[in-house]
Every structure is written in structure tokens, then in C-alpha cells.
Enzyme design. Structure first.
Site, PDB file in Angstrom:
ATOM      1  N   GLU A  92       0.734  -1.024   0.058  1.00  0.00           N
ATOM      2  CA  GLU A  92       0.053   0.070   0.007  1.00  0.00           C
ATOM      3  C   GLU A  92       0.709   1.352  -0.139  1.00  0.00           C
ATOM      4  O   GLU A  92       0.374   2.352  -0.312  1.00  0.00           O
ATOM      5  CB  GLU A  92      -0.910  -0.067   1.162  1.00  0.00           C
ATOM      6  N   GLU A 123       7.849 -21.501   7.702  1.00  0.00           N
ATOM      7  CA  GLU A 123       7.895 -20.635   8.789  1.00  0.00           C
ATOM      8  C   GLU A 123       9.119 -21.306   9.722  1.00  0.00           C
ATOM      9  O   GLU A 123       9.482 -20.671  10.734  1.00  0.00           O
ATOM     10  CB  GLU A 123       6.520 -20.441   9.644  1.00  0.00           C
TER      11      GLU A 123
END
Length: 310
Positions: A92, A123
Site C-alpha cells: 500500500e 516458517e
């Protein structure tokens, strides 16, 4: 393998974010409206938890802005929800602050595919995090933010450890105190939101807290870098009709000029909002506006001061 799982389970048992809440054991029997009220009440506690860490957050932001002013980048690294939130915040920044996509980057364990589909085992790898950072050629001017609700996710911890070894600034954003991630980072931002409504579902309060902090890190850093004028997004990239209309509104709010003057200024400056404001308020031509902003490192207030008659 059993002993490995046993050790991990013992770790999880110590984490606030994983704690079981017996008072909610029958929540599935409650009316929907009552569950919604409980969730809403839980969410109301998150801003206070963030507020308790504001001095630490502010110090981390100032350090980040100082490095970015030297040409450094802001890099988020996490897995699962935490990784997705970092990618979201990074994605963004170009339309909001006219940054290059490389200036604010989100790394998620498992790569872009993991944004939509879980990549098993990603992960758990510190080595994968180091490789992802090496691909970006991290330097001492960069800032790496490891994001992990538990504060123990190997990918996030490994990213911070490796980045710090390269001289980069490091921030550890987690939702447990005394976390491994916090211990590894220059700045430990540990926002303790408490146990979740659904045991261990850290996309809830923990995710909300992480989103709030990431909003602060990126937004305030950009304010410090001169990407705003007051609370106006003067570096907005007008890439669609809505943003083009917003650009004109921003110039209007900053200058009070008539529509015709705004259109002329934007046309002369190639649609650059800062330049257009400087043309109108500073009374300079487009070339001079661009030169003043370059000399002011993009800070509109400084450029306006420089344009004033001596």
C-alpha cells in the site's frame, strides 16, 4: 520427532497468545449476537495494549526514518498472518506515498504463494529467511522488521538475526513479553494483547495489534521523510480515476485555488501534487518547483520556505 513436538508444546504453553480461556469454553453455545459482543469487547482492548508500547514504537520509527533518509529500505519479514500483514502494508505504500516498490518490501515465509496457500514448513526455517534477505542484498542502511505473534517463529527470528549481522537496523514485533524475536532485535516492540477468543488464533487480537503497529511504522516514517504536507498525502500516485480525483482535492485543500488554476498547475507539473502546490503557493514555474523540491529532499514545507521572497 516426539521429543521435538514435546519441546514445542512446552514452549507454546508458556505463551500468553496461546493461553486457554476456560470462561469461553461454551462460546459455541451462545447466540451469534452475544459472540459478536464478546469479540468486539476483546478488540477494544487492543489499542490500549499498543498505547503501552508507544515510546518503543516511536524510537523504532525515528531510527527507521533516519536510515531511509540515507536511501535505505523498510523490509518486513514474517510467516502466516504476520507475513501477510507485512506484505499488505508494503503493497500500500507505492500508491499512498509514491514510493518505489523496492523501498518498502514484505517477505513472507514460502514466498508469494504463501499469501494465499500455506507453505508447509516454511516458517520453521531461519535459513530460508537469511536466503530471502540475501536476495535483497540487505545493507546497513536498511531496516528489517520481524513480525511474529508468538515471538518465536524461526523465519521471523532468523530474519532479524541475519539482518543484524549485516548491520541493518532490526525491529522485533510480537505479542509476547521476553520473546526470542525481541531479544534478537535492536528494538523489541512487544504488544501484549492477552489470550485469544479462539485459543491460539493469533489472526484475531494479535493480528489487529500488528496491523496497527505496522500502520504506524510505515505512515509515521513517511511523514518524517516529507511524504505528507500536514495530513495531506501530497506524494500520492495518481494511478486511477479515484486517485486522480484525490490529487485534485489535495491540491485544493492545500492551496484553496480555483479548479482552473489547479488543472493548469497539475498539467504543468506532469500531475505531481507537491510540485503543483509549490507552483500555486510559491508562485514559481514547474521547473523551479521541481528544483526546489530536489534541494529540499522532497520536503514541501522546506521548499515553500525556500521559494518565499527574501
Amino acid at each position: 520427532m516426539t521429543s521435538t513436538y514435546g519441546e514445542l508444546r512446552a514452549q507454546l504453553d508458556t505463551l500468553t497468545t496461546e493461553a486457554f480461556r476456560p470462561e469461553l469454553a461454551d462460546i459455541d453455545r451462545l447466540p451469534t449476537l452475544e459472540i459478536a459482543r464478546i469479540m468486539n469487547g476483546e478488540d477494544e482492548t487492543v489499542p490500549a495494549a499498543v498505547a503501552a508500547r508507544l515510546p518503543v514504537i516511536a524510537a523504532a520509527i525515528d531510527a527507521t526514518a533516519e536510515r531511509m533518509s540515507r536511501g535505505g529500505r523498510l523490509i518486513y519479514a514474517g510467516a502466516g498472518t504476520a507475513g501477510r500483514l507485512g506484505v499488505l502494508d508494503a503493497s500500500e505504500c507505492p500508491p499512498t506515498f509514491n514510493t518505489d516498490p523496492s523501498e518498502v518490501t514484505g517477505l513472507i515465509a514460502g514466498g508469494p504463494t504463501a499469501m494465499f496457500t500455506a507453505v508447509e514448513g516454511a516458517e520453521d526455517s531461519k535459513e530460508l529467511a537469511a536466503a530471502d534477505l540475501d536476495a535483497l542484498k540487505v545493507t546497513e542502511d536498511d531496516t528489517v522488521v520481524g513480525v511474529s505473534a508468538s515471538g518465536r517463529t524461526p523465519y521471523a527470528v532468523g530474519a532479524v538475526e541475519h539482518a543484524r549481522s549485516l548491520g541493518a537496523l532490526t525491529i522485533g514485533l510480537s505479542c509476547n513479553e521476553a520473546s526470542a524475536l525481541g531479544a534478537a532485535a535492536d528494538h523489541a516492540v512487544e504488544v501484549v494483547v492477552g489470550p485469544e477468543l479462539l485459543t491460539g488464533s493469533t489472526r484475531l487480537k494479535a493480528g489487529t495489534a500488528q496491523k496497527l503497529v505496522l500502520n504506524m511504522i510505515s505512515t509515521i516514517t513517511m511523514i518524517r521523510l516529507g511524504k505528507t504536507y500536514g495530513n495531506l498525502m501530497v506524494d500520492v500516485r495518481a494511478s486511477n480515476d479515484k486517485l486522480r480525483a484525490r490529487s485534485r482535492r489535495i491540491v485544493s485543500l492545500a492551496t484553496g485555488a480555483a479548479d482552473e488554476e489547479i488543472e493548469a498547475a497539475l498539467e504543468a507539473t506532469g500531475g505531481e501534487v507537491k510540485d503543483a502546490i509549490l507552483v500555486i503557493v510559491g508562485g514559481v514555474d514547474a521547473g523551479t518547483a521541481s528544483a526546489l523540491l530536489t534541494r529540499s529532499n522532497g520536503h514541501l514545507r522546506a521548499a515553500l520556505a525556500a521559494s518565499a521572497p527574501k
